[in-house]
Enzyme design. Sequence first.
Site, PDB file in Angstrom:
ATOM      1  N   LYS A   1      -0.456  20.162  58.561  1.00 18.37           N
ATOM      2  CA  LYS A   1      -1.164  21.493  58.397  1.00 18.37           C
ATOM      3  C   LYS A   1      -2.634  21.151  58.147  1.00 18.37           C
ATOM      4  O   LYS A   1      -3.132  20.011  57.945  1.00 18.37           O
ATOM      5  CB  LYS A   1      -0.455  22.002  57.139  1.00 18.37           C
ATOM      6  CG  LYS A   1       0.946  22.454  57.219  1.00 18.37           C
ATOM      7  CD  LYS A   1       1.409  23.039  55.752  1.00 18.37           C
ATOM      8  CE  LYS A   1       2.826  23.241  55.881  1.00 18.37           C
ATOM      9  NZ  LYS A   1       3.302  23.848  54.626  1.00 18.37           N
TER      10      LYS A   1
ATOM     11  N   GLU B   1      11.248  26.984  66.617  1.00 17.23           N
ATOM     12  CA  GLU B   1      10.065  26.540  66.254  1.00 17.23           C
ATOM     13  C   GLU B   1       9.409  25.317  67.136  1.00 17.23           C
ATOM     14  O   GLU B   1       8.036  25.889  67.613  1.00 17.23           O
ATOM     15  CB  GLU B   1       9.679  25.861  64.904  1.00 17.23           C
ATOM     16  CG  GLU B   1      10.178  26.682  63.703  1.00 17.23           C
ATOM     17  CD  GLU B   1      10.270  25.806  62.270  1.00 17.23           C
ATOM     18  OE1 GLU B   1      10.195  24.648  62.160  1.00 17.23           O
ATOM     19  OE2 GLU B   1      10.817  26.488  61.336  1.00 17.23           O
TER      20      GLU B   1
ATOM     21  N   HIS C   1       4.812  20.419  57.392  1.00 20.35           N
ATOM     22  CA  HIS C   1       5.934  21.113  57.630  1.00 20.35           C
ATOM     23  C   HIS C   1       6.910  20.327  58.276  1.00 20.35           C
ATOM     24  O   HIS C   1       6.627  19.553  59.369  1.00 20.35           O
ATOM     25  CB  HIS C   1       5.564  22.615  58.520  1.00 20.35           C
ATOM     26  CG  HIS C   1       6.673  23.213  59.028  1.00 20.35           C
ATOM     27  ND1 HIS C   1       7.283  24.268  58.303  1.00 20.35           N
ATOM     28  CD2 HIS C   1       7.497  23.072  60.131  1.00 20.35           C
ATOM     29  CE1 HIS C   1       8.329  24.543  58.989  1.00 20.35           C
ATOM     30  NE2 HIS C   1       8.388  24.067  60.134  1.00 20.35           N
TER      31      HIS C   1
ATOM     32  N   ASN D   1       0.487  21.369  51.183  1.00 14.64           N
ATOM     33  CA  ASN D   1       1.397  20.278  50.913  1.00 14.64           C
ATOM     34  C   ASN D   1       1.577  19.388  52.550  1.00 14.64           C
ATOM     35  O   ASN D   1       2.540  18.823  52.518  1.00 14.64           O
ATOM     36  CB  ASN D   1       2.593  20.797  50.413  1.00 14.64           C
ATOM     37  CG  ASN D   1       3.282  21.961  51.490  1.00 14.64           C
ATOM     38  OD1 ASN D   1       2.905  22.150  52.609  1.00 14.64           O
ATOM     39  ND2 ASN D   1       4.453  22.431  51.058  1.00 14.64           N
TER      40      ASN D   1
ATOM     41  N   TYR E   1       6.255  31.806  60.325  1.00 13.50           N
ATOM     42  CA  TYR E   1       6.793  31.816  58.902  1.00 13.50           C
ATOM     43  C   TYR E   1       7.585  33.411  58.937  1.00 13.50           C
ATOM     44  O   TYR E   1       7.594  33.952  57.759  1.00 13.50           O
ATOM     45  CB  TYR E   1       5.543  31.885  57.981  1.00 13.50           C
ATOM     46  CG  TYR E   1       5.278  30.456  57.649  1.00 13.50           C
ATOM     47  CD1 TYR E   1       6.158  29.342  57.255  1.00 13.50           C
ATOM     48  CD2 TYR E   1       3.936  30.092  58.031  1.00 13.50           C
ATOM     49  CE1 TYR E   1       5.680  28.200  56.977  1.00 13.50           C
ATOM     50  CE2 TYR E   1       3.461  28.641  57.745  1.00 13.50           C
ATOM     51  CZ  TYR E   1       4.390  27.729  57.101  1.00 13.50           C
ATOM     52  OH  TYR E   1       4.042  26.515  56.886  1.00 13.50           O
TER      53      TYR E   1
HETATM   54  P1  DAT Z   1       9.063  24.078  52.925  1.00  9.45           P
HETATM   55  O1  DAT Z   1       7.701  24.107  53.735  1.00  9.45           O
HETATM   56  O2  DAT Z   1       9.218  22.894  52.026  1.00  9.45           O
HETATM   57  O3  DAT Z   1      10.222  24.489  54.098  1.00  9.45           O
HETATM   58  P2  DAT Z   1       9.069  26.721  52.490  1.00  9.45           P
HETATM   59  O4  DAT Z   1       9.710  27.125  53.832  1.00  9.45           O
HETATM   60  O5  DAT Z   1       9.941  27.569  51.118  1.00  9.45           O
HETATM   61  O6  DAT Z   1       9.005  25.155  52.112  1.00  9.45           O
HETATM   62  O7  DAT Z   1       7.592  27.568  52.350  1.00  9.45           O
HETATM   63  C1  DAT Z   1       6.896  27.417  53.369  1.00  9.45           C
HETATM   64  C2  DAT Z   1       5.325  27.167  52.861  1.00  9.45           C
HETATM   65  O8  DAT Z   1       5.000  28.175  52.147  1.00  9.45           O
HETATM   66  C3  DAT Z   1       5.455  25.995  51.977  1.00  9.45           C
HETATM   67  O9  DAT Z   1       5.341  24.766  52.545  1.00  9.45           O
HETATM   68  C4  DAT Z   1       4.337  26.345  51.058  1.00  9.45           C
HETATM   69  C5  DAT Z   1       4.128  27.809  50.968  1.00  9.45           C
HETATM   70  N1  DAT Z   1       5.140  28.191  49.853  1.00  9.45           N
HETATM   71  C6  DAT Z   1       6.328  28.148  49.584  1.00  9.45           C
HETATM   72  N2  DAT Z   1       6.619  28.790  48.460  1.00  9.45           N
HETATM   73  C7  DAT Z   1       5.407  29.127  47.720  1.00  9.45           C
HETATM   74  C8  DAT Z   1       5.106  29.716  46.428  1.00  9.45           C
HETATM   75  N3  DAT Z   1       5.948  29.926  45.725  1.00  9.45           N
HETATM   76  N4  DAT Z   1       3.765  29.855  46.166  1.00  9.45           N
HETATM   77  C9  DAT Z   1       2.866  29.483  46.927  1.00  9.45           C
HETATM   78  N5  DAT Z   1       2.956  29.020  48.392  1.00  9.45           N
HETATM   79  C10 DAT Z   1       4.558  28.720  48.608  1.00  9.45           C
HETATM   80 MG    MG Z   2      10.751  25.671  55.242  1.00  8.23          MG
END
Ligand code: DAT
Ligand code: MG
Length: 140
Positions: free
Chosen positions: A11, A132, A121, A118, A51
């Site tokens: 990212k 994707e 992805h 973080n 997303y």
């Molecule tokens: P992952 O990337 O571990 O699959 P995810 O698909 O639940 O996690 O979420 C996508 C991204 O969105 C994640 O990498 C960071 C952001 N994100 C997720 N939950 C969040 C939250 N509660 N507050 C802020 N950002 C969040």
């Molecule tokens: Mg995810």
Amino acid sequence: PTAERTLVLVKPDGVRRGLSGEVLRRIEAKGYRLAAVQLVHATPELLTQHYAEHAGKPFFGSLVEFMLSGPTLAVVAEGVRVIEGFRSLAGATDPTTAAPGTIRGDLGRAWDGAVMQNIVHGSDSPESAAREIGLWFPGL
Ligand code: DAT
Ligand code: MG
């Protein structure tokens, strides 16, 4: 067992911090193959599709804004069980508490709190991976 493919993104925070090589190094050190690598400046349209499962959540707008803040390194990694395997390398979503030894746990932390920066992805299922990869690498 047949090899599968996953979409990995370094990212904008990871690219900005110079961690692209470290992420690629960990993928290769684990024994996965790099099938495609490309630096992409994402568009709002691409991110809205990528997303889609998070559309309408409170963090969606700041997530898209963060993902527009600079280039992303898009990677297709290949190997037996690479989808699960890369999720394991990446670690838990929240980098503050992701386990040490993982990409997020070793290299990430909370910066501004608005959105989780973080670093990486990774696709979460074969269906997500196919969808994707089609978005980030049309024609692959
Ligand atoms: P992952 O990337 O571990 O699959 P995810 O698909 O639940 O996690 O979420 C996508 C991204 O969105 C994640 O990498 C960071 C952001 N994100 C997720 N939950 C969040 C939250 N509660 N507050 C802020 N950002 C969040
Ligand atoms: Mg995810």
